[in-house]
Design an enzyme around this catalytic site. Sequence first.
Site, PDB file in Angstrom:
ATOM      1  N   GLU A   1       0.865  -1.194   0.000  1.00 16.44           N
ATOM      2  CA  GLU A   1       0.000   0.000   0.000  1.00 16.44           C
ATOM      3  C   GLU A   1       0.893   1.232   0.000  1.00 16.44           C
ATOM      4  O   GLU A   1       0.949   1.995   0.969  1.00 16.44           O
ATOM      5  CB  GLU A   1      -0.950   0.012   1.213  1.00 16.44           C
ATOM      6  CG  GLU A   1      -2.000   1.127   1.148  1.00 16.44           C
ATOM      7  CD  GLU A   1      -2.694   1.402   2.481  1.00 16.44           C
ATOM      8  OE1 GLU A   1      -3.145   0.457   3.147  1.00 16.44           O
ATOM      9  OE2 GLU A   1      -2.762   2.592   2.867  1.00 16.44           O
TER      10      GLU A   1
ATOM     11  N   HIS B   1       2.142   4.684  -1.911  1.00 13.59           N
ATOM     12  CA  HIS B   1       1.434   5.645  -2.768  1.00 13.59           C
ATOM     13  C   HIS B   1       2.337   6.571  -3.563  1.00 13.59           C
ATOM     14  O   HIS B   1       3.494   6.801  -3.212  1.00 13.59           O
ATOM     15  CB  HIS B   1       0.491   6.491  -1.918  1.00 13.59           C
ATOM     16  CG  HIS B   1      -0.515   5.687  -1.159  1.00 13.59           C
ATOM     17  ND1 HIS B   1      -1.453   4.887  -1.773  1.00 13.59           N
ATOM     18  CD2 HIS B   1      -0.730   5.553   0.174  1.00 13.59           C
ATOM     19  CE1 HIS B   1      -2.204   4.313  -0.846  1.00 13.59           C
ATOM     20  NE2 HIS B   1      -1.790   4.687   0.337  1.00 13.59           N
TER      21      HIS B   1
ATOM     22  N   HIS C   1      -9.408   1.291  -0.228  1.00 12.70           N
ATOM     23  CA  HIS C   1      -8.551   2.166   0.590  1.00 12.70           C
ATOM     24  C   HIS C   1      -9.377   3.344   1.124  1.00 12.70           C
ATOM     25  O   HIS C   1     -10.297   3.802   0.456  1.00 12.70           O
ATOM     26  CB  HIS C   1      -7.402   2.659  -0.297  1.00 12.70           C
ATOM     27  CG  HIS C   1      -6.398   3.517   0.396  1.00 12.70           C
ATOM     28  ND1 HIS C   1      -6.568   4.879   0.546  1.00 12.70           N
ATOM     29  CD2 HIS C   1      -5.212   3.204   0.967  1.00 12.70           C
ATOM     30  CE1 HIS C   1      -5.515   5.362   1.197  1.00 12.70           C
ATOM     31  NE2 HIS C   1      -4.679   4.378   1.465  1.00 12.70           N
TER      32      HIS C   1
ATOM     33  N   ASP D   1       2.328   2.043   3.794  1.00 10.97           N
ATOM     34  CA  ASP D   1       1.550   3.262   3.565  1.00 10.97           C
ATOM     35  C   ASP D   1       2.481   4.452   3.339  1.00 10.97           C
ATOM     36  O   ASP D   1       2.174   5.578   3.732  1.00 10.97           O
ATOM     37  CB  ASP D   1       0.562   3.567   4.705  1.00 10.97           C
ATOM     38  CG  ASP D   1      -0.682   4.335   4.221  1.00 10.97           C
ATOM     39  OD1 ASP D   1      -0.691   4.778   3.055  1.00 10.97           O
ATOM     40  OD2 ASP D   1      -1.624   4.495   5.013  1.00 10.97           O
TER      41      ASP D   1
HETATM   42 ZN    ZN Z   1      -2.718   4.458   2.167  1.00 15.98          ZN
END
Ligand code: ZN
Length: 324
Positions: A7, A9, A165, A287
Amino acid sequence: MRVVAIEEHFLTPLYREHVTANEYRNYYLASRGEELGHDIIAENMDLGAKRLAHMDAHGVDVQVLSFGSPGPQAFGAEVAIAMARDANDRLHATMKAHPARFAGFAALPTADPPAAVEELERCVTKLGFKGAMIHGHQRGEFLDGKKYWPIWERAEKLGVPVYLHPALPHPDAVKAYFDGYEELARAPWGFAVDTSCHFLRLVFAGLFDAYPRLKIILGHLGEGLPFAMHRMNEHSWAAAKRRGLKKQPIEYLRDNLVVTTSGNWFEPALVCTLLALGADAILFAIDWPYEANKTGMEFLRSLSISDADKAKIAHRNAERLLGV
Ligand code: ZN
């Protein structure tokens, strides 16, 4: 130990042009960046050497990349279609430049479901993406609505998971619950409530009876569901049966859901998730750049679980589910 983080980004210049300034969000990004020791927006924009250096410094072998939240979900079709395509093309170029280090989830213009289906197909069959990421509601509409089902249908047909998400919760919920308390509306609380509720709407809509092989990925150790799933089931299975669902709600969590560790660095929560869903249903994620690679890797390394379970979480489950 190989580490695949799923995950992670990035943002695009086109997105930055369209996103409007928000006083609280600016404050959050600045204060959070100070805490993490990096500029969150600058790191989001980098898809090259700097990102790789941050990964190498802490032992992240592969990032499965996704367009940051809310991405195209925040816009109508007139913006979202081009924005998603541009992001996916950038992601594809990144994967081509470093095939051993990067894989991708597609961004989808959910404002136009047929266009989203087409983009999903293009990304998986032509660009080699591993699935898609959807950032919550489409400007106030949850994706259990029938007009969105072709997206889910195509994901199942292509054999790829969809990562559900968080984004800022539904506007009515923001008004009712978080007015005057905007700091609670996002990552601290609102994201988990909105995203877990969105997933349960998919369950109760019968989506997984229609598409039984569809896999949904939830981040942040399942957005609270592993802790709450038993009580949820106890008090809803009869209603689910009356609604016509083929199985008890909790069974869809076991059959159609996997979760990631993204940004939830709390071993009691991980142990709860492990006991509730099993080691085969937990994948590693950090993340980045909203979280630090260092923190995520230290959490993974320090977990007091078996080496076999740790290997499943770190890479084996990602290899099986995503083929990375
Ligand atoms: Zn995220």
